[in-house]
Design a protein around this motif. Sequence first.
Motif, PDB file in Angstrom:
ATOM      1  N   LEU A  78      30.575  25.024  16.038  1.00 24.03           N
ATOM      2  CA  LEU A  78      30.121  23.649  15.789  1.00 24.03           C
ATOM      3  C   LEU A  78      29.659  23.483  14.340  1.00 24.03           C
ATOM      4  CD1 LEU A  78      28.128  22.955  19.082  1.00 24.03           C
ATOM      5  CD2 LEU A  78      30.231  21.830  18.358  1.00 24.03           C
ATOM      6  N   ILE A  79      29.015  24.512  13.788  1.00 24.70           N
ATOM      7  CA  ILE A  79      28.568  24.441  12.391  1.00 24.70           C
ATOM      8  C   ILE A  79      29.767  24.330  11.457  1.00 24.70           C
ATOM      9  CG2 ILE A  79      27.420  25.708  10.545  1.00 24.70           C
ATOM     10  CD1 ILE A  79      25.575  26.915  12.646  1.00 24.70           C
ATOM     11  N   LEU A  86      24.794  19.483   7.685  1.00 30.43           N
ATOM     12  CA  LEU A  86      23.438  19.269   8.169  1.00 30.43           C
ATOM     13  C   LEU A  86      22.540  20.434   7.773  1.00 30.43           C
ATOM     14  CD1 LEU A  86      25.068  17.247   9.946  1.00 30.43           C
ATOM     15  CD2 LEU A  86      23.456  17.738  11.791  1.00 30.43           C
ATOM     16  N   ASN A  87      21.263  20.134   7.477  1.00 31.15           N
ATOM     17  CA  ASN A  87      20.327  21.215   7.230  1.00 31.15           C
ATOM     18  C   ASN A  87      19.885  21.817   8.561  1.00 31.15           C
ATOM     19  OD1 ASN A  87      18.128  19.669   8.309  1.00 31.15           O
ATOM     20  ND2 ASN A  87      17.991  18.597   6.355  1.00 31.15           N
ATOM     21  N   LEU A  88      19.125  22.906   8.511  1.00 33.43           N
ATOM     22  CA  LEU A  88      18.809  23.654   9.732  1.00 33.43           C
ATOM     23  C   LEU A  88      17.975  22.843  10.714  1.00 33.43           C
ATOM     24  CD1 LEU A  88      18.100  27.192   8.247  1.00 33.43           C
ATOM     25  CD2 LEU A  88      20.083  26.466   9.562  1.00 33.43           C
ATOM     26  N   LEU A  89      16.973  22.125  10.213  1.00 30.40           N
ATOM     27  CA  LEU A  89      16.125  21.337  11.109  1.00 30.40           C
ATOM     28  C   LEU A  89      16.919  20.218  11.763  1.00 30.40           C
ATOM     29  CD1 LEU A  89      13.320  20.789  12.239  1.00 30.40           C
ATOM     30  CD2 LEU A  89      12.843  19.395  10.239  1.00 30.40           C
ATOM     31  N   HIS A  90      17.722  19.530  10.939  1.00 24.73           N
ATOM     32  CA  HIS A  90      18.567  18.467  11.483  1.00 24.73           C
ATOM     33  C   HIS A  90      19.590  19.031  12.463  1.00 24.73           C
ATOM     34  CE1 HIS A  90      21.131  14.663  10.480  1.00 24.73           C
ATOM     35  NE2 HIS A  90      20.598  14.617  11.688  1.00 24.73           N
ATOM     36  N   GLU A  96      20.233  19.989  20.183  1.00 29.02           N
ATOM     37  CA  GLU A  96      19.438  19.727  21.392  1.00 29.02           C
ATOM     38  C   GLU A  96      19.764  18.379  22.010  1.00 29.02           C
ATOM     39  OE1 GLU A  96      14.730  19.645  22.802  1.00 29.02           O
ATOM     40  OE2 GLU A  96      15.283  20.087  20.724  1.00 29.02           O
ATOM     41  N   THR A  97      19.952  17.343  21.173  1.00 30.36           N
ATOM     42  CA  THR A  97      20.167  15.995  21.706  1.00 30.36           C
ATOM     43  C   THR A  97      21.619  15.739  22.109  1.00 30.36           C
ATOM     44  OG1 THR A  97      20.459  15.179  19.438  1.00 30.36           O
ATOM     45  CG2 THR A  97      18.255  15.041  20.390  1.00 30.36           C
ATOM     46  N   ASP A 251      20.255  13.519   2.820  1.00 30.37           N
ATOM     47  CA  ASP A 251      20.333  14.739   3.609  1.00 30.37           C
ATOM     48  C   ASP A 251      20.693  14.461   5.064  1.00 30.37           C
ATOM     49  OD1 ASP A 251      20.177  17.506   3.844  1.00 30.37           O
ATOM     50  OD2 ASP A 251      18.135  17.419   4.600  1.00 30.37           O
ATOM     51  N   ARG A 252      20.235  13.315   5.600  1.00 37.59           N
ATOM     52  CA  ARG A 252      20.417  13.034   7.022  1.00 37.59           C
ATOM     53  C   ARG A 252      21.358  11.867   7.303  1.00 37.59           C
ATOM     54  NH1 ARG A 252      17.027  14.664  11.249  1.00 37.59           N
ATOM     55  NH2 ARG A 252      15.661  16.383  10.707  1.00 37.59           N
ATOM     56  N   LEU A 253      21.204  10.786   6.546  1.00 37.50           N
ATOM     57  CA  LEU A 253      21.939   9.567   6.887  1.00 37.50           C
ATOM     58  C   LEU A 253      23.436   9.733   6.676  1.00 37.50           C
ATOM     59  CD1 LEU A 253      21.777   6.663   7.818  1.00 37.50           C
ATOM     60  CD2 LEU A 253      21.342   5.975   5.466  1.00 37.50           C
ATOM     61  N   VAL A 254      23.845  10.482   5.641  1.00 34.79           N
ATOM     62  CA  VAL A 254      25.276  10.665   5.374  1.00 34.79           C
ATOM     63  C   VAL A 254      25.972  11.313   6.566  1.00 34.79           C
ATOM     64  CG1 VAL A 254      26.950  11.812   3.890  1.00 34.79           C
ATOM     65  CG2 VAL A 254      24.942  10.765   2.887  1.00 34.79           C
ATOM     66  N   SER A 255      25.386  12.381   7.073  1.00 32.81           N
ATOM     67  CA  SER A 255      25.989  13.070   8.224  1.00 32.81           C
ATOM     68  C   SER A 255      25.918  12.219   9.485  1.00 32.81           C
ATOM     69  CB  SER A 255      25.291  14.410   8.446  1.00 32.81           C
ATOM     70  OG  SER A 255      23.897  14.232   8.568  1.00 32.81           O
ATOM     71  N   GLU A 256      24.833  11.446   9.652  1.00 32.06           N
ATOM     72  CA  GLU A 256      24.728  10.578  10.822  1.00 32.06           C
ATOM     73  C   GLU A 256      25.829   9.508  10.802  1.00 32.06           C
ATOM     74  OE1 GLU A 256      22.813  10.633  13.387  1.00 32.06           O
ATOM     75  OE2 GLU A 256      21.199  12.035  12.916  1.00 32.06           O
ATOM     76  N   LEU A 257      26.083   8.924   9.646  1.00 32.92           N
ATOM     77  CA  LEU A 257      27.140   7.919   9.550  1.00 32.92           C
ATOM     78  C   LEU A 257      28.510   8.535   9.808  1.00 32.92           C
ATOM     79  CD1 LEU A 257      25.905   5.941   6.405  1.00 32.92           C
ATOM     80  CD2 LEU A 257      25.725   5.249   8.792  1.00 32.92           C
ATOM     81  N   ARG A 258      28.711   9.765   9.331  1.00 29.42           N
ATOM     82  CA  ARG A 258      30.001  10.426   9.567  1.00 29.42           C
ATOM     83  C   ARG A 258      30.196  10.740  11.036  1.00 29.42           C
ATOM     84  NH1 ARG A 258      31.455  15.402  10.429  1.00 29.42           N
ATOM     85  NH2 ARG A 258      29.370  16.216   9.990  1.00 29.42           N
ATOM     86  N   LEU A 259      29.161  11.236  11.685  1.00 29.52           N
ATOM     87  CA  LEU A 259      29.284  11.591  13.092  1.00 29.52           C
ATOM     88  C   LEU A 259      29.517  10.368  13.974  1.00 29.52           C
ATOM     89  CD1 LEU A 259      26.463  14.286  13.352  1.00 29.52           C
ATOM     90  CD2 LEU A 259      28.927  14.673  13.402  1.00 29.52           C
ATOM     91  N   ASN A 260      29.067   9.196  13.517  1.00 30.24           N
ATOM     92  CA  ASN A 260      29.275   7.964  14.286  1.00 30.24           C
ATOM     93  C   ASN A 260      30.506   7.184  13.821  1.00 30.24           C
ATOM     94  OD1 ASN A 260      26.765   7.371  16.191  1.00 30.24           O
ATOM     95  ND2 ASN A 260      25.994   8.367  14.340  1.00 30.24           N
ATOM     96  N   ASN A 261      31.337   7.818  12.950  1.00 27.74           N
ATOM     97  CA  ASN A 261      32.599   7.225  12.489  1.00 27.74           C
ATOM     98  C   ASN A 261      32.388   5.855  11.857  1.00 27.74           C
ATOM     99  OD1 ASN A 261      34.150   9.439  13.460  1.00 27.74           O
ATOM    100  ND2 ASN A 261      34.090   8.575  15.525  1.00 27.74           N
TER     101      ASN A 261
END
Length: 507
Positions: A78-79, A86-90, A96-97, A251-261
């Motif tokens: 998955l990584i 994504l960073n480790l905490l994210h 988990e979610t 750090d977070r929003l870019v990957s979130e937007l990508r994952l949601n296409n």
Amino acid sequence: MIVMDSKAQLTVEIIAKIIEGRITIANGAKLLSKCRRTIERYVTRYQQVGIQFVVHGNSGKLPSNKTPTSIKKTVQALIKDKYFDLNLLHLAEKLETDEHIVVKRETLRGWAHDIHHVKRAKRRRGKARKRRERMEAPGLMMQMDGSAHRWFGDKKHCLIAMIDDATSEVHAEFFPSETTAGCLKVMRDCIETKGLFKTLYVDRAGIFGGPKRCNFSQMQRACNELGIEIIFANSPQGKGRIERAFDTFQDRLVSELRLNNINDIAAANAYLKHVFIPQFWQSQIQVKSKHTASEFTPLPGYVNLDDICVIKDHRKIRSDHTFSYGNKFYLIDSPLKYSIANQKIEIRNTSKKGFTAHFAGRKLAVTEVTESGKLVAEDLEVQKKLEVLALVEKLGNVSKASRQSGVSRDTIYRHLKLVKQGGADALKRQETPNLRHKNCVDIAIEKAVVQFSIEHPHLGQQKVALKMTEALGVDVSAGGVRRMWLRNNMNTTALRVERSQALQESA
């Protein structure tokens, strides 16, 4: 077969000497840095099983709480494929979610290191700076800035954001670029949601009235009308609250937007305002202020944000109550008791509704003048010429009129002759395509230069001038060649090559 390291060998040697009576238990405890009770246990175990006592009972056994290898391989896959940015905490939160896999952070760090796929933070040696405490109450200071980044899709977009210095409450929106209209919109959304704040902390960009656009910034004008003080930061670290906020967003929003296409600006703004800020920012980043009382003040009823948070320009009204804006002429239709000629009219430019004209707080009705811009320009040119001729008639001397108007005597005499022959209409510029200036080179020479340039498109103007001077026996300058190219729309190598290829294809 028992494999022992140097520490285990020393332990066996000391315990054997204690049993043989060569050293005491107290001295053995000092040599091994163990307590007396541990040494006594070692002696008992040595007497029972021999040197095997030094091997730990769990040696060679798997830990009871070890994560299965299948989960490790799944997470590493998955990584590599899905969560590579994504960073480790994210990453732990998303596993988990979304994947329902719970892994401790340090375990996850080891797995990521095994596949050489760890997102590391930028670490630079910075300058030591004095810490500034947060403001005590919300509404005392808002920090504002824009961040141009490849947030989604293939193009860069700008995220314009405002953050409360006391609570880190954020107001943000995506725009194609960092513009004055975007900053005004974000500030207006903040005021409509929370109220008027006291100060705005920004960098020295021209949008906010910095050195590049001093004394005519629209943001500075709007803040002055709202009673908001602008404070300019001397360094990015001065407004570190908004700078660190952009680090978190990138750090977070870019990957979130990508994952949601998400690939368009409308969907990105919807996700930012309705999902990311409420679910993540407000729950994990936003803090409570020292004082609970808010310093935001309600917007007074007489203040209309439509009249403030817009782009405003000013134009001078002519004697016939017309003004120019956007290369067009407009006539004031509103009934006026007195003339407002030579006064300044306020233009409020709204991207959705065009623009509106205002004078002394009153909205004026205007209509566009039907005459074309070229015709109006010609009329103005003729009017200027007639004013010079009127000055000649008033002074009765062409030389004096020439000195006062700055127009040469030859030009004045020529205009007087034209008016005498054909009236004021004769002063209009006559469009004669075949008429060439007296200083232009002969048309045959120009045709020869053009033909030679097409046959040799890669030669520069200096080379062409030398070749043509040798061939024609006429002194042709490099600047003359350049002007010929401009007249024939072949002033670049690409244009000359294109013209050459077109002639070859037609032949």
